[in-house]
Design an enzyme around this catalytic site. Structure first.
Site, mmCIF file in Angstrom:
data_model
loop_
_atom_site.group_PDB
_atom_site.id
_atom_site.type_symbol
_atom_site.label_atom_id
_atom_site.label_comp_id
_atom_site.label_asym_id
_atom_site.label_seq_id
_atom_site.Cartn_x
_atom_site.Cartn_y
_atom_site.Cartn_z
ATOM 1 N N ASP A 1 0.818 -1.214 0.000
ATOM 2 C CA ASP A 1 0.000 0.000 0.000
ATOM 3 C C ASP A 1 0.852 1.264 0.000
ATOM 4 O O ASP A 1 2.025 1.221 0.295
ATOM 5 C CB ASP A 1 -0.805 0.044 1.303
ATOM 6 N N LYS B 1 -2.978 3.935 -3.078
ATOM 7 C CA LYS B 1 -4.034 4.827 -3.521
ATOM 8 C C LYS B 1 -3.682 6.216 -3.051
ATOM 9 O O LYS B 1 -3.830 6.535 -1.884
ATOM 10 C CB LYS B 1 -5.368 4.392 -2.935
ATOM 11 N N MET C 1 -8.869 8.688 8.021
ATOM 12 C CA MET C 1 -9.302 9.175 6.694
ATOM 13 C C MET C 1 -10.319 10.313 6.813
ATOM 14 O O MET C 1 -11.269 10.381 6.030
ATOM 15 C CB MET C 1 -9.939 8.028 5.878
HETATM 16 N N1 SAH Z 1 -4.725 0.039 8.507
HETATM 17 C C1 SAH Z 1 -4.269 1.365 8.799
HETATM 18 C C2 SAH Z 1 -5.291 2.418 8.435
HETATM 19 C C3 SAH Z 1 -5.633 2.438 6.982
HETATM 20 S S1 SAH Z 1 -6.787 3.690 6.582
HETATM 21 C C4 SAH Z 1 -3.875 1.453 10.276
HETATM 22 O O1 SAH Z 1 -4.169 0.546 11.037
HETATM 23 O O2 SAH Z 1 -3.262 2.432 10.656
HETATM 24 C C5 SAH Z 1 -5.733 5.009 6.107
HETATM 25 C C6 SAH Z 1 -5.764 6.093 7.136
HETATM 26 O O3 SAH Z 1 -4.989 5.739 8.248
HETATM 27 C C7 SAH Z 1 -5.184 7.424 6.681
HETATM 28 O O4 SAH Z 1 -6.098 8.158 5.927
HETATM 29 C C8 SAH Z 1 -4.910 8.082 8.005
HETATM 30 O O5 SAH Z 1 -6.083 8.574 8.572
HETATM 31 C C9 SAH Z 1 -4.469 6.896 8.832
HETATM 32 N N2 SAH Z 1 -2.999 6.768 8.881
HETATM 33 C C10 SAH Z 1 -2.254 5.747 8.443
HETATM 34 N N3 SAH Z 1 -0.946 5.960 8.696
HETATM 35 C C11 SAH Z 1 -0.881 7.145 9.311
HETATM 36 C C12 SAH Z 1 0.188 7.913 9.848
HETATM 37 N N4 SAH Z 1 1.456 7.499 9.783
HETATM 38 N N5 SAH Z 1 -0.115 9.086 10.434
HETATM 39 C C13 SAH Z 1 -1.375 9.533 10.513
HETATM 40 N N6 SAH Z 1 -2.419 8.853 10.017
HETATM 41 C C14 SAH Z 1 -2.181 7.666 9.444
#
Ligand code: SAH
Length: 490
Positions: A36, A58, A173
């Site tokens: 991803d 994406k 998100m």
């Molecule tokens: N599976 C992932 C989330 C996927 S959805 C998890 O458990 O973290 C994608 C969203 O995750 C992004 O839009 C943001 O809101 C958040 N996200 C993922 N990595 C991030 C990071 N390093 N800092 C802040 N938000 C993050």
């Protein structure tokens, strides 16, 4: 047919060391890695050289692979018997669609395992100084998607239960709909002055945070120009940040440094850089493999003793002999006298029963045995017309090119630190072999050389050097750039 194995792996939120040991182990065994956008691309340097890498990131407005295509890819490779790693940012089960992808495998009788990861909502929050529960401030938390399936994307949430029943709420998100989120929470019972925090690129050195209340957070985030990826945290726990912000504002916060080789002598320096808050990505960017030029060696067997065979390094001695053996040739068929470039090579040859002389003025038409760089530098200094037999070649692997390209694209690297002339040569060779354009590297990156000799190598190739440091404290020296940049910004 023997079906493969699929591992769903949580890569963690960004900090390169926040992947599980188990996740890292399977990553190293993968034949195919489907990854991803939000995984730290440096993780890709860990995979096998010949692993197939499929990017399904994406980016906003730039959909690369659709969900159905991702699922198809997983199936195709698993059916071929491959070990597939589906590498997802954070935890695969938190808005990571692992349910759908695993269900499909179950229906198709393909084996899989799911390896959890550290989710951004908990880790980025803590890196910003906010524990999502606290005995005095919060007994519950919820993770909520800030993006709904309706056309306009507004979140589809039971606002009433959320506002009244949960103390810490973390939205994923959600930056785009921050205004709706704050308004709905206020409308359903949260106070306008409830604390809110937005964390952008959490757990990376470049992490940024914006703090406010439900009433002020939207405009503050707009002002700071913060976009995805970011999480939104709402609740009393945000207050704790004033005491617990351990990660921000260190001397090197925001510095992300690439060192293009791994050198034990850099150990202390790297530890110091990390302690001061920098992301440090150390990686051997060039691989070396033995190579046998049978044509050149056949010519060698025809030569008479008025030529001299000169070995340029210990490694090249072994590579040469291994090549002879593998090609059913015999070292005793070589009629030339043997020479060594230095004492240590001479000793090595002696330990395997081959006598040689140290190279001297009597050597007039040498045949040099070494890797391309050894031969090149020998030609440059002593024997411009010497013949050469290349026995080791440098190469780059696709995974390293993919990792570096993604790191540059996402601006996860903003500094390249070259700590020796050899490292500078490695860096140049990597650029040449990888085809990554120099402009792309230089555009947003500060290039720092340790020592004048290192910088001269870059300057010879017309590459800009932004800073030369001597044996001083590297962390302090880089910290000074930060001060200058901050002063220029303000
Ligand atoms: N599976 C992932 C989330 C996927 S959805 C998890 O458990 O973290 C994608 C969203 O995750 C992004 O839009 C943001 O809101 C958040 N996200 C993922 N990595 C991030 C990071 N390093 N800092 C802040 N938000 C993050």
């Amino acid at each position: 047919m023997n079906s493969g194995m699929v591992y769903f792996v949580g890569a963690g939120p960004g900090d390169i060391d926040l992947i599980t040991v188990k996740g890292k182990q399977v990553l190293q065994q993968a034949d195919v890695v489907i990854f991803d956008r939000l995984i730290n691309p440096f993780l890709l340097t860990d995979v096998k050289d010949d692993a197939k890498l499929i990017y399904c990131g994406k980016q906003p407005c730039k959909h690369t692979l659709r969900q159905e295509d991702i699922q198809k890819e997983i199936l195709i490779h698993a059916r071929k018997g491959k070990t597939v790693v589906r590498l997802k940012g954070g935890d695969p089960a938190v808005f990571g669609r692992v349910g759908e992808e695993a269900e499909l495998l179950a229906e198709n009788h393909i084996r899989y395992e799911i390896i959890p990861g550290i989710t951004a909502g908990i880790a980025a929050t803590m890196y910003a100084g906010v524990p999502i529960t606290h005995r005095k401030h919060s007994n519950s938390f919820a993770v909520v998607t800030g993006h709904g399936s309706q056309k306009d994307g507004t979140p589809n949430v039971d606002w009433n239960s959320l506002s009244k029943g949960v103390e810490t709420i973390v939205f994923y998100m959600g930056v785009k709909h921050l205004n709706t989120i704050s308004e709905q929470l206020i409308k359903h019972g949260k106070g306008r002055d409830t604390q809110a925090l937005v964390v952008h690129w959490g757990t990376y050195s470049k992490q940024r945070t914006v703090e406010g209340t439900l009433a002020t957070i939207t405009s503050k985030v707009e002002q700071a120009n913060i976009t995805n990826p970011a999480i939104i945290v709402v609740g009393d726990v945000v207050k704790l940040r004033s005491k617990l912000a351990w990660f921000d504002n260190r001397l090197l916060s925001g510095r992300a440094i690439l060192i293009p080789s791994i050198d034990e002598r850099n150990r202390e320096m790297v530890t110091a850089l990390k302690k001061d808050g920098a992301d440090v990505f150390e990686h051997e960017l060039l691989c070396e493999r033995d190579y046998f030029d049978s044509g050149a060696v056949n010519d060698l067997l025809k030569m008479e003793s008025d030529n001299e065979l000169v070995f340029l390094s210990t490694k090249s001695v072994f590579a040469f002999l291994k090549g002879l053996g593998e090609n059913c040739m015999d070292v005793r068929d070589i009629r030339l006298p043997f020479y060594s470039i230095n004492e240590s090579v001479k000793k090595t040859l002696q330990t395997i029963g081959i006598k040689s002389k140290l190279i001297d003025m009597s050597v007039v038409s040498p045949v040099l045995v070494g890797d391309e760089t050894e031969i090149e530098s020998e030609r440059a200094t002593l024997s411009p017309l010497a013949k050469g037999i290349v026995v080791r070649k440098k190469s780059v692997s696709n995974k390293d090119i993919a990792a570096l390209t993604r790191l540059l694209e996402e601006r996860h690297i903003n500094t390249i630190l070259l700590t020796s002339p050899a490292e500078a040569l490695t860096f140049l060779k990597f650029l040449e072999l990888s085809g990554i354009p120099l402009e792309q590297v230089q555009e947003n990156v500060t290039i720092i050389c340790k020592g004048i000799d290192t910088s001269l190598i870059l300057k010879k190739s017309n590459i800009r050097v932004d800073m030369i440091i001597d044996n001083e404290d590297v962390a302090k020296a880089i910290g000074k750039i930060e001060e200058v940049e901050l002063a220029l910004e303000s």
